[in-house]
Design a protein around this motif. Structure first.
Motif, PDB file in Angstrom:
ATOM      1  N   PHE A   1     106.925  28.867   0.487  1.00  0.00           N
ATOM      2  CA  PHE A   1     106.988  28.406  -0.768  1.00  0.00           C
ATOM      3  C   PHE A   1     107.709  29.502  -1.621  1.00  0.00           C
ATOM      4  O   PHE A   1     107.371  30.704  -1.181  1.00  0.00           O
ATOM      5  CB  PHE A   1     105.719  28.092  -1.421  1.00  0.00           C
ATOM      6  N   ALA A   2     107.875  29.167  -2.912  1.00  0.00           N
ATOM      7  CA  ALA A   2     108.256  30.027  -4.061  1.00  0.00           C
ATOM      8  C   ALA A   2     107.094  30.766  -4.483  1.00  0.00           C
ATOM      9  O   ALA A   2     105.796  30.347  -4.112  1.00  0.00           O
ATOM     10  CB  ALA A   2     108.961  29.376  -5.164  1.00  0.00           C
TER      11      ALA A   2
ATOM     12  N   ASP B   1     108.718  24.853  -4.679  1.00  0.00           N
ATOM     13  CA  ASP B   1     109.960  24.849  -3.876  1.00  0.00           C
ATOM     14  C   ASP B   1     109.671  25.155  -2.418  1.00  0.00           C
ATOM     15  O   ASP B   1     109.971  26.109  -1.683  1.00  0.00           O
ATOM     16  CB  ASP B   1     110.789  26.300  -4.149  1.00  0.00           C
ATOM     17  N   GLU B   2     108.839  24.199  -1.864  1.00  0.00           N
ATOM     18  CA  GLU B   2     108.600  24.257  -0.446  1.00  0.00           C
ATOM     19  C   GLU B   2     110.004  24.162   0.307  1.00  0.00           C
ATOM     20  O   GLU B   2     110.778  23.310   0.117  1.00  0.00           O
ATOM     21  CB  GLU B   2     107.812  23.135   0.059  1.00  0.00           C
ATOM     22  N   GLU B   3     109.790  24.855   1.442  1.00  0.00           N
ATOM     23  CA  GLU B   3     110.888  25.002   2.508  1.00  0.00           C
ATOM     24  C   GLU B   3     110.878  23.711   3.395  1.00  0.00           C
ATOM     25  O   GLU B   3     109.976  23.511   3.722  1.00  0.00           O
ATOM     26  CB  GLU B   3     111.039  26.545   2.928  1.00  0.00           C
ATOM     27  N   ASP B   4     112.329  23.313   3.489  1.00  0.00           N
ATOM     28  CA  ASP B   4     112.371  22.042   4.183  1.00  0.00           C
ATOM     29  C   ASP B   4     112.267  22.690   5.922  1.00  0.00           C
ATOM     30  O   ASP B   4     113.601  22.516   6.345  1.00  0.00           O
ATOM     31  CB  ASP B   4     113.497  21.436   3.926  1.00  0.00           C
ATOM     32  N   TYR B   5     111.535  23.382   6.366  1.00  0.00           N
ATOM     33  CA  TYR B   5     111.561  23.830   7.667  1.00  0.00           C
ATOM     34  C   TYR B   5     110.109  23.884   8.117  1.00  0.00           C
ATOM     35  O   TYR B   5     109.070  24.163   7.305  1.00  0.00           O
ATOM     36  CB  TYR B   5     112.268  25.388   7.641  1.00  0.00           C
ATOM     37  N   ARG B   6     110.022  23.891   9.635  1.00  0.00           N
ATOM     38  CA  ARG B   6     108.773  24.152  10.336  1.00  0.00           C
ATOM     39  C   ARG B   6     109.217  25.156  11.261  1.00  0.00           C
ATOM     40  O   ARG B   6     110.167  24.996  12.022  1.00  0.00           O
ATOM     41  CB  ARG B   6     108.350  22.800  10.876  1.00  0.00           C
ATOM     42  N   GLY B   7     108.308  25.875  11.735  1.00  0.00           N
ATOM     43  CA  GLY B   7     108.763  27.054  12.607  1.00  0.00           C
ATOM     44  C   GLY B   7     107.517  27.212  13.717  1.00  0.00           C
ATOM     45  O   GLY B   7     106.373  27.257  13.274  1.00  0.00           O
ATOM     46  N   ALA B   8     107.807  27.353  14.916  1.00  0.00           N
ATOM     47  CA  ALA B   8     107.171  27.805  15.947  1.00  0.00           C
ATOM     48  C   ALA B   8     106.427  29.053  15.805  1.00  0.00           C
ATOM     49  O   ALA B   8     105.253  29.298  16.002  1.00  0.00           O
ATOM     50  CB  ALA B   8     107.743  27.656  17.376  1.00  0.00           C
ATOM     51  N   ASN B   9     106.898  30.127  15.323  1.00  0.00           N
ATOM     52  CA  ASN B   9     106.414  31.667  15.452  1.00  0.00           C
ATOM     53  C   ASN B   9     105.403  31.528  14.092  1.00  0.00           C
ATOM     54  O   ASN B   9     104.260  32.025  14.497  1.00  0.00           O
ATOM     55  CB  ASN B   9     107.513  32.311  14.640  1.00  0.00           C
TER      56      ASN B   9
END
Length: 418
Positions: free
Chosen positions: A166-167, A172-180
């Motif tokens: 987020f900001a 402004d949540e990021e349109d992304y999901r990450g395994a790490n």
């Protein structure tokens, strides 16, 4: 195996355990230089010195706080004050008093504080959990604070996973999901469960493992996809133009498969200790992830080492070997050998330590090389300077511990074997 190693695995040999203890102390001594007089910890250059104008980095500060908490649990001198130094920065300098949560780095640095990231908050939770188990002043308050932020801002119960970033004001949540970020959150949640006694963190760990390991890894030959859109569409071309990105590289990362492998075994142990059912797929997937990692990453294209990343066509993307991949491989091999008794894992354990000794340990300037190239020459293609303690220090402990949800939990119970 040689006759002596048929009788006793390397990890159980007294001389090997003395070597692990000495190597751990060498790493601890080297890393004390990263302590900043102005607060927190920073990265070190290739010679082990603080770069001019260095400022506190939140991930490094949290990792160093965690690592010195492990050392303090063993009664190693100088460690307790360094834990307190890290806690002070995490509770003050690096925390956002206006909006809550943690900056990526000292907000007074030239680049500012940065976004609010799940990856960062996972390490703050890991550090606070270890320091709480150790009983350092202010640690429990810090842990309660970060777990509240994780629950209210990052944890997506419907997804069984973490939101990414987020900001600063949590907009402004990021349109992304990450395994790490989810992998390190799983690790932090198990430590938080040990610190608080609250098994909800084991439940959430299992939800993360179910998605990434039992579903996504199984569907992809046990090579874990790393990048997703917010609706969980796999982004196979993500960062194709940045294959050597330090946190979000293109393709799959064999070292992460090794890390997920041992986390599955730790989660199985944590659930069992808590009297909760542990799905059989945890141990099954731990073995499959290990096999997938060495299949895809070890000694590729006639070179010696574990490649950083592999493209979706199976070719090597970045041939360099990062130090952390061997650290995670050592732990995975040790725990799989403990879990199964299979001699092949003891062989991998020796093989990985042999590589570390011959290619990664810097005996002239200290610590390990952060990475080496395909010809095992020191490199800074992916990472600059010397690594922090977090990855290299833990495999000096895990072979001397039973399989357990978290290292600080095991150390607090006196389970470290000489």
């Amino acid at each position: 195996m040689a006759e002596a190693e048929e009788r006793m695995a390397t990890m159980d040999m007294p001389a090997h355990r003395r070597w692990l203890e000495a190597e751990g102390q060498r790493l601890l001594d080297f890393s004390k230089a990263s302590c900043l007089p102005t607060g927190g910890f920073c990265g070190l250059d290739m010679a082990g010195a603080r770069p001019e104008g260095a400022t506190a980095d939140t991930i490094i500060t949290a990792r160093m706080t965690y690592s010195y908490a492990l050392a303090a649990m063993q009664g190693l001198p100088g460690s307790g004050p360094l834990v307190d130094h890290g806690l002070a920065a995490l509770s003050g300098l690096l925390r956002d008093a206006a909006h809550g949560g943690w900056f990526e780095q000292d907000p007074g640095s030239s680049s500012g504080g940065g976004r609010k990231k799940a990856y960062v908050h996972a390490f703050v939770a890991l550090a606070a959990s270890a320091a709480s188990i150790l009983g350092r002043p202010g640690a429990r308050e810090l842990l309660a604070d970060v777990l509240t932020v994780i629950e209210t801002r990052f944890w997506a119960e419907a997804e069984g996973a973490m939101r990414e970033s987020f900001a600063a004001d949590f907009g402004d949540e990021e349109d992304y999901r990450g395994a790490n970020a989810n992998m390190h959150s799983l690790e932090a949640f198990m430590a938080a469960s040990d610190a608080t006694g609250d098994t909800v963190w084991l439940d959430r760990s299992l939800q993360i493992a179910e998605r990434f390991v039992n579903r996504l890894a199984r569907e992809n030959r046990f090579a874990i996809p790393e990048h997703f859109s917010g609706d969980w569409t796999i982004l196979k071309d993500f960062h194709a133009d940045q294959p050597d990105h330090p946190f979000r590289p293109y393709g799959t990362t064999p070292g992460h498969s090794l890390e997920w492998s041992h986390l599955c075994l730790k989660l199985e142990a944590g659930l069992t200790r808590a009297g909760r059912p542990a799905p059989a797929w945890l141990a099954e997937c731990a073995a499959a992830l290990f096999a997938g990692a060495v299949r895809d990453g070890w000694n590729r294209d006639g070179k010696f080492g574990l490649v950083y990343t592999v493209g979706w066509d199976g070719s090597v993307s970045v041939p360099n070997t990062a130090h952390w991949t061997l650290a995670e491989g050592i732990t995975a091999a040790a725990l799989l050998h403990r879990r199964t008794g299979e001699a092949d894992y003891a062989t991998w354990y020796r093989r990985f330590w042999d590589y570390v000794d011959l290619a990664l340990i810097d005996r002239r300037q200290g610590s390990w090389w952060n990475e080496v190239d395909a010809d095992n020459r020191p490199s800074e293609r992916i990472y600059e300077g010397k690594p922090d303690l977090y990855h290299a220090y833990q495999p000096t402990l895990t072979p001397r511990l039973p399989i357990t949800a978290s290292i600080p939990g095991a150390l607090s119970r006196g389970e470290l074997q000489d």
